[in-house]
Design a protein around this motif. Structure first.
Motif, PDB file in Angstrom:
ATOM      1  N   ASN A  68       6.814  -3.341  -7.293  1.00 10.87           N
ATOM      2  CA  ASN A  68       6.414  -4.421  -8.098  1.00 10.87           C
ATOM      3  C   ASN A  68       7.304  -5.569  -8.367  1.00 10.87           C
ATOM      4  OD1 ASN A  68       6.152  -1.418  -9.823  1.00 10.87           O
ATOM      5  ND2 ASN A  68       4.589  -2.621  -9.970  1.00 10.87           N
ATOM      6  N   LYS A  69       7.188  -6.440  -7.314  1.00 11.36           N
ATOM      7  CA  LYS A  69       7.797  -7.818  -7.072  1.00 11.36           C
ATOM      8  C   LYS A  69       6.944  -8.829  -6.786  1.00 11.36           C
ATOM      9  CE  LYS A  69      12.234  -6.266  -7.532  1.00 11.36           C
ATOM     10  NZ  LYS A  69      12.749  -6.307  -8.568  1.00 11.36           N
ATOM     11  N   GLY A  70       7.194 -10.143  -6.911  1.00 14.37           N
ATOM     12  CA  GLY A  70       6.334 -10.982  -6.519  1.00 14.37           C
ATOM     13  C   GLY A  70       5.230 -11.393  -7.827  1.00 14.37           C
ATOM     14  N   ILE A  71       4.340 -11.266  -7.532  1.00 12.74           N
ATOM     15  CA  ILE A  71       3.113 -11.448  -8.613  1.00 12.74           C
ATOM     16  C   ILE A  71       2.881  -9.869  -8.956  1.00 12.74           C
ATOM     17  CG2 ILE A  71       2.153 -13.207  -7.546  1.00 12.74           C
ATOM     18  CD1 ILE A  71      -0.284 -11.560  -6.515  1.00 12.74           C
ATOM     19  N   TRP A  72       3.380  -9.029  -8.511  1.00 14.96           N
ATOM     20  CA  TRP A  72       2.980  -7.706  -9.081  1.00 14.96           C
ATOM     21  C   TRP A  72       4.289  -6.905  -9.889  1.00 14.96           C
ATOM     22  CZ3 TRP A  72      -1.531  -6.916  -7.293  1.00 14.96           C
ATOM     23  CH2 TRP A  72      -2.119  -7.493  -6.190  1.00 14.96           C
ATOM     24  N   THR A  73       4.635  -7.565 -11.062  1.00 13.21           N
ATOM     25  CA  THR A  73       5.547  -7.174 -12.016  1.00 13.21           C
ATOM     26  C   THR A  73       5.118  -6.410 -12.892  1.00 13.21           C
ATOM     27  OG1 THR A  73       5.330  -9.308 -13.286  1.00 13.21           O
ATOM     28  CG2 THR A  73       6.920  -9.375 -11.466  1.00 13.21           C
ATOM     29  N   LYS A  74       3.833  -6.237 -13.263  1.00 13.02           N
ATOM     30  CA  LYS A  74       3.678  -5.337 -14.288  1.00 13.02           C
ATOM     31  C   LYS A  74       3.669  -3.861 -13.622  1.00 13.02           C
ATOM     32  CE  LYS A  74      -0.171  -4.364 -17.752  1.00 13.02           C
ATOM     33  NZ  LYS A  74      -1.481  -4.830 -18.071  1.00 13.02           N
ATOM     34  N   PRO A  75       4.424  -2.858 -14.449  1.00 17.12           N
ATOM     35  CA  PRO A  75       4.754  -1.422 -13.682  1.00 17.12           C
ATOM     36  C   PRO A  75       3.262  -0.658 -13.434  1.00 17.12           C
ATOM     37  CG  PRO A  75       6.005  -2.036 -15.806  1.00 17.12           C
ATOM     38  CD  PRO A  75       5.078  -3.270 -15.761  1.00 17.12           C
ATOM     39  N   TRP A  76       3.293  -0.149 -12.369  1.00 15.76           N
ATOM     40  CA  TRP A  76       2.374   0.821 -12.069  1.00 15.76           C
ATOM     41  C   TRP A  76       2.136   1.883 -12.825  1.00 15.76           C
ATOM     42  CZ3 TRP A  76      -0.527  -2.477  -9.851  1.00 15.76           C
ATOM     43  CH2 TRP A  76       0.024  -3.528  -8.932  1.00 15.76           C
ATOM     44  N   ALA A  77       1.033   2.334 -13.288  1.00 16.77           N
ATOM     45  CA  ALA A  77       0.942   3.353 -14.311  1.00 16.77           C
ATOM     46  C   ALA A  77       0.130   4.722 -13.505  1.00 16.77           C
ATOM     47  CB  ALA A  77       0.309   3.089 -15.304  1.00 16.77           C
ATOM     48  N   ALA A  78      -0.192   4.130 -11.900  1.00  8.48           N
ATOM     49  CA  ALA A  78      -0.808   5.464 -11.561  1.00  8.48           C
ATOM     50  C   ALA A  78      -0.973   4.962 -10.016  1.00  8.48           C
ATOM     51  CB  ALA A  78      -2.511   5.501 -11.988  1.00  8.48           C
ATOM     52  N   MET A  79      -1.064   6.033  -9.136  1.00  7.25           N
ATOM     53  CA  MET A  79      -1.187   5.741  -7.751  1.00  7.25           C
ATOM     54  C   MET A  79      -1.902   6.751  -7.064  1.00  7.25           C
ATOM     55  SD  MET A  79       2.206   5.819  -4.951  1.00  7.25           S
ATOM     56  CE  MET A  79       2.608   7.432  -5.461  1.00  7.25           C
ATOM     57  N   GLY A  80      -2.737   6.495  -5.732  1.00  9.16           N
ATOM     58  CA  GLY A  80      -3.521   7.547  -5.093  1.00  9.16           C
ATOM     59  C   GLY A  80      -3.035   6.969  -3.766  1.00  9.16           C
ATOM     60  N   VAL A  81      -2.705   8.179  -2.821  1.00  8.22           N
ATOM     61  CA  VAL A  81      -2.533   7.925  -1.503  1.00  8.22           C
ATOM     62  C   VAL A  81      -3.275   8.942  -0.434  1.00  8.22           C
ATOM     63  CG1 VAL A  81      -0.316   8.361   0.153  1.00  8.22           C
ATOM     64  CG2 VAL A  81      -0.161   7.551  -2.314  1.00  8.22           C
ATOM     65  N   ALA A  82      -3.690   8.294   0.764  1.00  2.25           N
ATOM     66  CA  ALA A  82      -4.483   9.380   1.598  1.00  2.25           C
ATOM     67  C   ALA A  82      -3.828   8.849   2.899  1.00  2.25           C
ATOM     68  CB  ALA A  82      -5.663   8.945   1.560  1.00  2.25           C
ATOM     69  N   VAL A  83      -3.863   9.886   4.013  1.00  3.29           N
ATOM     70  CA  VAL A  83      -3.816   9.595   5.497  1.00  3.29           C
ATOM     71  C   VAL A  83      -4.672  10.415   6.092  1.00  3.29           C
ATOM     72  CG1 VAL A  83      -1.881   9.829   7.150  1.00  3.29           C
ATOM     73  CG2 VAL A  83      -1.165   9.323   4.874  1.00  3.29           C
ATOM     74  N   GLU A  84      -5.205   9.522   7.292  1.00  2.00           N
ATOM     75  CA  GLU A  84      -6.226  10.436   8.189  1.00  2.00           C
ATOM     76  C   GLU A  84      -6.261   9.623   9.422  1.00  2.00           C
ATOM     77  OE1 GLU A  84     -10.904  11.706   8.344  1.00  2.00           O
ATOM     78  OE2 GLU A  84      -9.925  12.059   6.440  1.00  2.00           O
ATOM     79  N   GLY A  85      -6.071  10.482  10.577  1.00  2.00           N
ATOM     80  CA  GLY A  85      -6.481   9.854  11.833  1.00  2.00           C
ATOM     81  C   GLY A  85      -5.200   8.847  12.108  1.00  2.00           C
ATOM     82  N   ASP A  86      -5.606   7.496  12.229  1.00  2.00           N
ATOM     83  CA  ASP A  86      -4.773   6.263  12.476  1.00  2.00           C
ATOM     84  C   ASP A  86      -4.335   5.324  11.078  1.00  2.00           C
ATOM     85  OD1 ASP A  86      -4.825   7.197  14.979  1.00  2.00           O
ATOM     86  OD2 ASP A  86      -6.289   5.598  15.874  1.00  2.00           O
ATOM     87  N   TYR A  87      -4.742   5.937  10.157  1.00  2.00           N
ATOM     88  CA  TYR A  87      -4.781   5.110   8.617  1.00  2.00           C
ATOM     89  C   TYR A  87      -3.942   5.824   7.658  1.00  2.00           C
ATOM     90  CZ  TYR A  87      -8.229   2.612  11.604  1.00  2.00           C
ATOM     91  OH  TYR A  87      -8.925   2.130  12.621  1.00  2.00           O
ATOM     92  N   SER A  88      -3.309   4.970   6.938  1.00  2.00           N
ATOM     93  CA  SER A  88      -2.677   5.313   5.893  1.00  2.00           C
ATOM     94  C   SER A  88      -2.876   4.122   4.965  1.00  2.00           C
ATOM     95  CB  SER A  88      -1.191   5.408   5.978  1.00  2.00           C
ATOM     96  OG  SER A  88      -1.005   6.684   6.869  1.00  2.00           O
ATOM     97  N   VAL A  89      -3.060   4.684   3.374  1.00  2.00           N
ATOM     98  CA  VAL A  89      -3.556   3.657   2.591  1.00  2.00           C
ATOM     99  C   VAL A  89      -2.817   4.228   1.187  1.00  2.00           C
ATOM    100  CG1 VAL A  89      -5.756   2.983   3.365  1.00  2.00           C
ATOM    101  CG2 VAL A  89      -5.626   4.686   1.394  1.00  2.00           C
ATOM    102  N   ALA A  90      -2.361   3.313   0.279  1.00  2.00           N
ATOM    103  CA  ALA A  90      -1.801   3.797  -1.032  1.00  2.00           C
ATOM    104  C   ALA A  90      -2.596   2.647  -2.110  1.00  2.00           C
ATOM    105  CB  ALA A  90      -0.487   3.477  -1.110  1.00  2.00           C
ATOM    106  N   TRP A  91      -3.004   3.236  -3.051  1.00  2.00           N
ATOM    107  CA  TRP A  91      -3.840   2.472  -4.051  1.00  2.00           C
ATOM    108  C   TRP A  91      -2.804   2.527  -5.353  1.00  2.00           C
ATOM    109  CZ3 TRP A  91      -8.513  -0.128  -4.348  1.00  2.00           C
ATOM    110  CH2 TRP A  91      -9.125  -0.348  -3.217  1.00  2.00           C
ATOM    111  N   PHE A  92      -2.685   1.474  -6.193  1.00  2.00           N
ATOM    112  CA  PHE A  92      -1.941   1.214  -7.344  1.00  2.00           C
ATOM    113  C   PHE A  92      -2.704   0.604  -8.235  1.00  2.00           C
ATOM    114  CE2 PHE A  92       0.981   0.905  -3.658  1.00  2.00           C
ATOM    115  CZ  PHE A  92       2.168   1.853  -4.039  1.00  2.00           C
ATOM    116  N   ALA A  93      -2.514   1.177  -9.731  1.00  2.00           N
ATOM    117  CA  ALA A  93      -3.241   0.526 -10.750  1.00  2.00           C
ATOM    118  C   ALA A  93      -2.274   0.477 -12.111  1.00  2.00           C
ATOM    119  CB  ALA A  93      -4.499   1.446 -11.350  1.00  2.00           C
ATOM    120  N   ASP A  94      -2.354  -0.274 -12.810  1.00  2.00           N
ATOM    121  CA  ASP A  94      -1.511  -0.563 -14.020  1.00  2.00           C
ATOM    122  C   ASP A  94      -2.094   0.060 -15.284  1.00  2.00           C
ATOM    123  OD1 ASP A  94      -3.447  -2.414 -14.702  1.00  2.00           O
ATOM    124  OD2 ASP A  94      -2.439  -4.231 -14.258  1.00  2.00           O
ATOM    125  N   ARG A  95      -3.145   0.640 -15.206  1.00  2.00           N
ATOM    126  CA  ARG A  95      -3.573   1.558 -16.200  1.00  2.00           C
ATOM    127  C   ARG A  95      -3.412   3.063 -16.377  1.00  2.00           C
ATOM    128  NH1 ARG A  95      -8.147  -1.055 -19.242  1.00  2.00           N
ATOM    129  NH2 ARG A  95      -8.669   1.109 -19.994  1.00  2.00           N
TER     130      ARG A  95
END
Length: 324
Positions: free
Chosen positions: A297-324
Motif C-alpha cells: 500500500n505505497k505509491g498510488i496504492w494507499t487505500k488499505p486492501w480489504a481482500a486478497m486472493g493468491v494462487a501458485v501453479e507451475g511456473d507462475y504465482s499471482v496475488a490479487w488485491f481489492a479495496d472492497r
C-alpha cells in the motif's frame, strides 16, 4: 565413461512495469550411456552423479508415454513406461502404469535442460525413474535419444544383487494449494513487519487468481509484448494483451467481476520462475518496486486492501488485491 558436473544458476524474473532477478543453484550431471547398438549416447541426471544416484536406488528406465486424457494433474504426470530396464531384481513386466511426482527438482530444473525434460514428461521419450514410498515415481534422469536397456548395457549403475534397494523417501512435491496458503501467509507476515494490517483472504479473488495461473500455465498468453497480466481467449473471460495501456489495465480490473461476480475492481501482481516457490515469489515482488508498492500500500496504492486472493501453479504465482 565418466560424468561431469555443471553447476548452473536458475535466473528468475518478475514482470510488471519493471523486472528483477533472483538465483538458486541446481546441479545437473551429463554422462554417456552405452546403448543397445554399442554406441555411447548422452544422458542427463538431476541432483547427483549417476554412479552415486543409481546403484542404491530402486530405479527403472524406459520409454514414457503420458496418458491421452487426464495425463497431467497439479501434482503428477500419469502414463505408462515401456521397454523396461530395471537396475534391480524385479518380476518381469512389459509395461508399468505409473504416476510421476512433480517434485521441486523436476519442475525447477535449469532452463537449459527444462524444455527437453518437460517435453518428455508431457509427451513421450526416454526417462529414468526412482520409485518412492507410496508407489509413486520421481524423475532422476532423461536421455534425448533412446539408450535402450540402460542397466543391462551399463552394469556399473545396477544395484547390488545381494541387497535389493527399497523405495526412497519422497522429495518435496509441488502442491498448488499448500503453496498458495504459504504465499498468502508470507505476504501477510511481511506486511506485519512493516506494521501494516493483514489482508483477509477472499474466496472470490482466490478463484480469479487460480483461473489466471492456470491460464498462464496452460494457454501461454504471455508473448509478443503481452506481459504476465495478459489473458488468453480460452476461458470464460475477456481476452487481452496487457501492455500497460489504460485499456489493458481495465481488462485486469474487471476480471473479478467476470470470473467470480465480485463487486469491486481487482489489482494483480505476478511472478514467474521455473517451478516457482512461495519464497521466490515474495522475494521477486519485494525487489520489484512496482510490485512492492502494490503489496504494501505505497505509491498510488494507499487505500488499505480489504481482500486478497493468491494462487501458485507451475511456473507462475499471482496475488490479487481489492479495496472492497
Amino acid at each position: 565413461m565418466g560424468a561431469r558436473m555443471l553447476v548452473l544458476l536458475v535466473v528468475c524474473s518478475a514482470t510488471l512495469a519493471s523486472a528483477t532477478t533472483t538465483t538458486r543453484q541446481v546441479t545437473v550431471w551429463k554422462a554417456q550411456a552405452k546403448a543397445d547398438d554399442g554406441s555411447y549416447k548422452p544422458i542427463v541426471f538431476i541432483g547427483e552423479t549417476p554412479d552415486d544416484l543409481l546403484p542404491p536406488c530402486r530405479c527403472v528406465a524406459g520409454t514414457w508415454k503420458i496418458a491421452a486424457k487426464n495425463g497431467e494433474t497439479a501434482t503428477h504426470f500419469i502414463g505408462t513406461l515401456d521397454a523396461l530396464s530395471f537396475n534391480h531384481a524385479r518380476a518381469a513386466k512389459k509395461r508399468l502404469s505409473i504416476k510421476i511426482r512433480k517434485t521441486r527438482d523436476l519442475m525447477g530444473v535449469h532452463r537449459d535442460y527444462r524444455p527437453a525434460l518437460l517435453a518428455i514428461v508431457r509427451g513421450s521419450g526416454q526417462l529414468v525413474l526412482r520409485e518412492v514410498k507410496g508407489g509413486d515415481w520421481e524423475v532422476v534422469g532423461y536421455a534425448p535419444s533412446s539408450v535402450g536397456k540402460l542397466f543391462a548395457n551399463n552394469p556399473r549403475w545396477k544395484a547390488d544383487p545381494k541387497a535389493s534397494p527399497k523405495p526412497a523417501a519422497a522429495t518435496p512435491v509441488v502442491d498448488p494449494k499448500a503453496d498458495a496458503a504459504a504465499l498468502a501467509k508470507l505476504i501477510n507476515d511481511y506486511r506485519a513487519t512493516l506494521e501494516l494490517p493483514r489482508v483477509p483472504l477472499s474466496v472470490a479473488l482466490t478463484k480469479v487468481a487460480q483461473a489466471h495461473v492456470r491460464d498462464l500455465a496452460q494457454n501461454a498468453p504471455v508473448k509478443d509484448g503481452c506481459n504476465l497480466h495478459s489473458w488468453s481467449a480460452k476461458g470464460a473471460w475477456s481476452a487481452c494483451c496487457y501492455d500497460s495501456s489504460k485499456e489493458a489495465a481495465r481488462c485486469m480490473w474487471v476480471k473479478p467481476k467476470e470470473i467470480a461476480g465480485y463487486r469491486g475492481n481487482g489489482y494483480e501482481i505476478a511472478a514467474t520462475a521455473s517451478g516457482i516457490t512461495p519464497e521466490q515469489a515474495l522475494e521477486l515482488w519485494q525487489k520489484s518496486p512496482k510490485h512492492h508498492e502494490v503489496m504494501i500500500n505505497k505509491g498510488i496504492w494507499t487505500k488499505p486492501w480489504a481482500a486478497m486472493g493468491v494462487a501458485v501453479e507451475g511456473d507462475y504465482s499471482v496475488a490479487w488485491f481489492a479495496d472492497r
